[in-house]
Design a protein around this motif. Structure first.
Motif, PDB file in Angstrom:
ATOM      1  N   THR A 127       0.852  -1.181   0.000  1.00 38.64           N
ATOM      2  CA  THR A 127       0.000   0.000   0.000  1.00 38.64           C
ATOM      3  C   THR A 127       0.892   1.236   0.000  1.00 38.64           C
ATOM      4  O   THR A 127       2.115   1.138   0.090  1.00 38.64           O
ATOM      5  CB  THR A 127      -0.911   0.037   1.239  1.00 38.64           C
ATOM      6  N   THR A 128       0.276   2.397  -0.065  1.00 40.65           N
ATOM      7  CA  THR A 128       1.031   3.646  -0.002  1.00 40.65           C
ATOM      8  C   THR A 128       1.810   3.750   1.307  1.00 40.65           C
ATOM      9  O   THR A 128       2.908   4.294   1.344  1.00 40.65           O
ATOM     10  CB  THR A 128       0.068   4.844  -0.141  1.00 40.65           C
ATOM     11  N   ASN A 129       1.258   3.192   2.387  1.00 43.37           N
ATOM     12  CA  ASN A 129       1.928   3.221   3.697  1.00 43.37           C
ATOM     13  C   ASN A 129       2.820   2.005   3.928  1.00 43.37           C
ATOM     14  O   ASN A 129       3.140   1.683   5.073  1.00 43.37           O
ATOM     15  CB  ASN A 129       0.889   3.313   4.817  1.00 43.37           C
ATOM     16  N   ASN A 130       3.208   1.313   2.861  1.00 40.19           N
ATOM     17  CA  ASN A 130       4.116   0.161   2.909  1.00 40.19           C
ATOM     18  C   ASN A 130       3.587  -1.013   3.718  1.00 40.19           C
ATOM     19  O   ASN A 130       4.357  -1.766   4.305  1.00 40.19           O
ATOM     20  CB  ASN A 130       5.498   0.572   3.425  1.00 40.19           C
ATOM     21  N   VAL A 131       2.278  -1.185   3.758  1.00 37.79           N
ATOM     22  CA  VAL A 131       1.682  -2.363   4.382  1.00 37.79           C
ATOM     23  C   VAL A 131       1.552  -3.430   3.312  1.00 37.79           C
ATOM     24  O   VAL A 131       1.182  -3.138   2.177  1.00 37.79           O
ATOM     25  CB  VAL A 131       0.301  -2.021   4.982  1.00 37.79           C
ATOM     26  N   THR A 132       1.873  -4.663   3.674  1.00 37.43           N
ATOM     27  CA  THR A 132       1.804  -5.775   2.726  1.00 37.43           C
ATOM     28  C   THR A 132       1.288  -7.028   3.420  1.00 37.43           C
ATOM     29  O   THR A 132       1.247  -7.092   4.651  1.00 37.43           O
ATOM     30  CB  THR A 132       3.184  -6.028   2.084  1.00 37.43           C
ATOM     31  N   VAL A 133       0.892  -7.998   2.638  1.00 34.20           N
ATOM     32  CA  VAL A 133       0.440  -9.283   3.170  1.00 34.20           C
ATOM     33  C   VAL A 133       1.589  -9.909   3.961  1.00 34.20           C
ATOM     34  O   VAL A 133       2.736  -9.905   3.522  1.00 34.20           O
ATOM     35  CB  VAL A 133      -0.015 -10.206   2.024  1.00 34.20           C
ATOM     36  N   GLY A 134       1.267 -10.407   5.134  1.00 29.27           N
ATOM     37  CA  GLY A 134       2.269 -10.994   6.020  1.00 29.27           C
ATOM     38  C   GLY A 134       2.661 -10.083   7.164  1.00 29.27           C
ATOM     39  O   GLY A 134       3.236 -10.534   8.154  1.00 29.27           O
ATOM     40  N   ASP A 135       2.365  -8.790   7.042  1.00 27.98           N
ATOM     41  CA  ASP A 135       2.677  -7.854   8.123  1.00 27.98           C
ATOM     42  C   ASP A 135       1.791  -8.125   9.331  1.00 27.98           C
ATOM     43  O   ASP A 135       0.649  -8.566   9.192  1.00 27.98           O
ATOM     44  CB  ASP A 135       2.453  -6.404   7.678  1.00 27.98           C
ATOM     45  N   PRO A 136       2.278  -7.823  10.533  1.00 24.06           N
ATOM     46  CA  PRO A 136       1.426  -7.943  11.722  1.00 24.06           C
ATOM     47  C   PRO A 136       0.309  -6.889  11.674  1.00 24.06           C
ATOM     48  O   PRO A 136       0.522  -5.769  11.200  1.00 24.06           O
ATOM     49  CB  PRO A 136       2.376  -7.663  12.887  1.00 24.06           C
ATOM     50  N   ILE A 137      -0.852  -7.243  12.151  1.00 21.73           N
ATOM     51  CA  ILE A 137      -1.986  -6.320  12.124  1.00 21.73           C
ATOM     52  C   ILE A 137      -1.685  -5.070  12.961  1.00 21.73           C
ATOM     53  O   ILE A 137      -2.170  -3.984  12.650  1.00 21.73           O
ATOM     54  CB  ILE A 137      -3.293  -7.024  12.563  1.00 21.73           C
TER      55      ILE A 137
END
Length: 188
Positions: A127-137
């Motif tokens: 995402t724009t905020n560097n969130v990706t699948v696998g990241d902690p919630i």
């Protein structure tokens, strides 16, 4: 199980039985008052549940420039997507004019061929905020803030949803075992 039964008896069965007895014994006002206790409890529970699971009660989060892998909503779907993401297959759906499933993501378009839905479960797409699948919630909450609501969809993972009322978009982050499993960006 014994505690739940005791609470149920105390908050529902006892007031209803007592209220009916008082109504029969000509003490209407007191009987009605006691009968209203279970109704008030049910109203409080339903009200709390509605508040917790409804996007109308969450503060807006700015998602104005939000993108998934440099794809933003309302941009036209062009042949560049095929060049970048490879072949796709069309998926039948009732929500969008067309859904195109690529290997890395899915893109939904409207009648004008503008992108109004993007979904990915690929850990390389951010995402724009560097969130990706696998990241902690918790990392997602750290990036986007606490103005979200939780959503549970039958047969799907739990999710948190951020709403941008001004831009009329939302981002839904699915998670399981406190890890992001899917990211969906779409129009409201």
């Amino acid at each position: 199980m014994g505690l739940l039964l005791a609470i149920f008896l105390l908050l529902f069965v006892l007031p209803i039985a007592s209220g009916i007895v008082l109504l029969i014994n000509s003490k209407r006002e007191l009987g009605i008052l006691i009968l209203s206790i279970p109704l008030l409890i049910i109203l409080c529970i339903v009200g709390w549940w509605t508040y917790e699971t409804n996007h109308h009660f969450v503060k807006s989060t700015s998602l104005e420039n939000e993108k998934l892998d440099q794809i933003s909503l309302n941009q036209p779907f062009t042949s560049e997507f095929i060049e970048k993401y490879g072949d796709y297959k069309n998926i039948d759906n009732v929500f969008y004019d067309k859904i195109r499933e690529f290997q890395q993501l899915m893109i939904g378009t409207n009648e004008e061929n503008e992108i109004i839905f993007i979904s990915t479960d690929n850990p390389q797409i951010k995402t724009t905020n560097n969130v990706t699948v696998g990241d902690p919630i918790e990392e997602v909450i750290g990036q986007y803030g606490k103005n979200y609501y939780k959503y549970r969809d039958m047969g799907m993972d739990d999710s948190i949803i951020y709403i941008d009322r001004k831009s009329k978009i939302h981002i839904q982050i699915y998670f399981r075992d406190e890890q992001v499993t899917e990211i969906v960006l779409q129009e409201m």
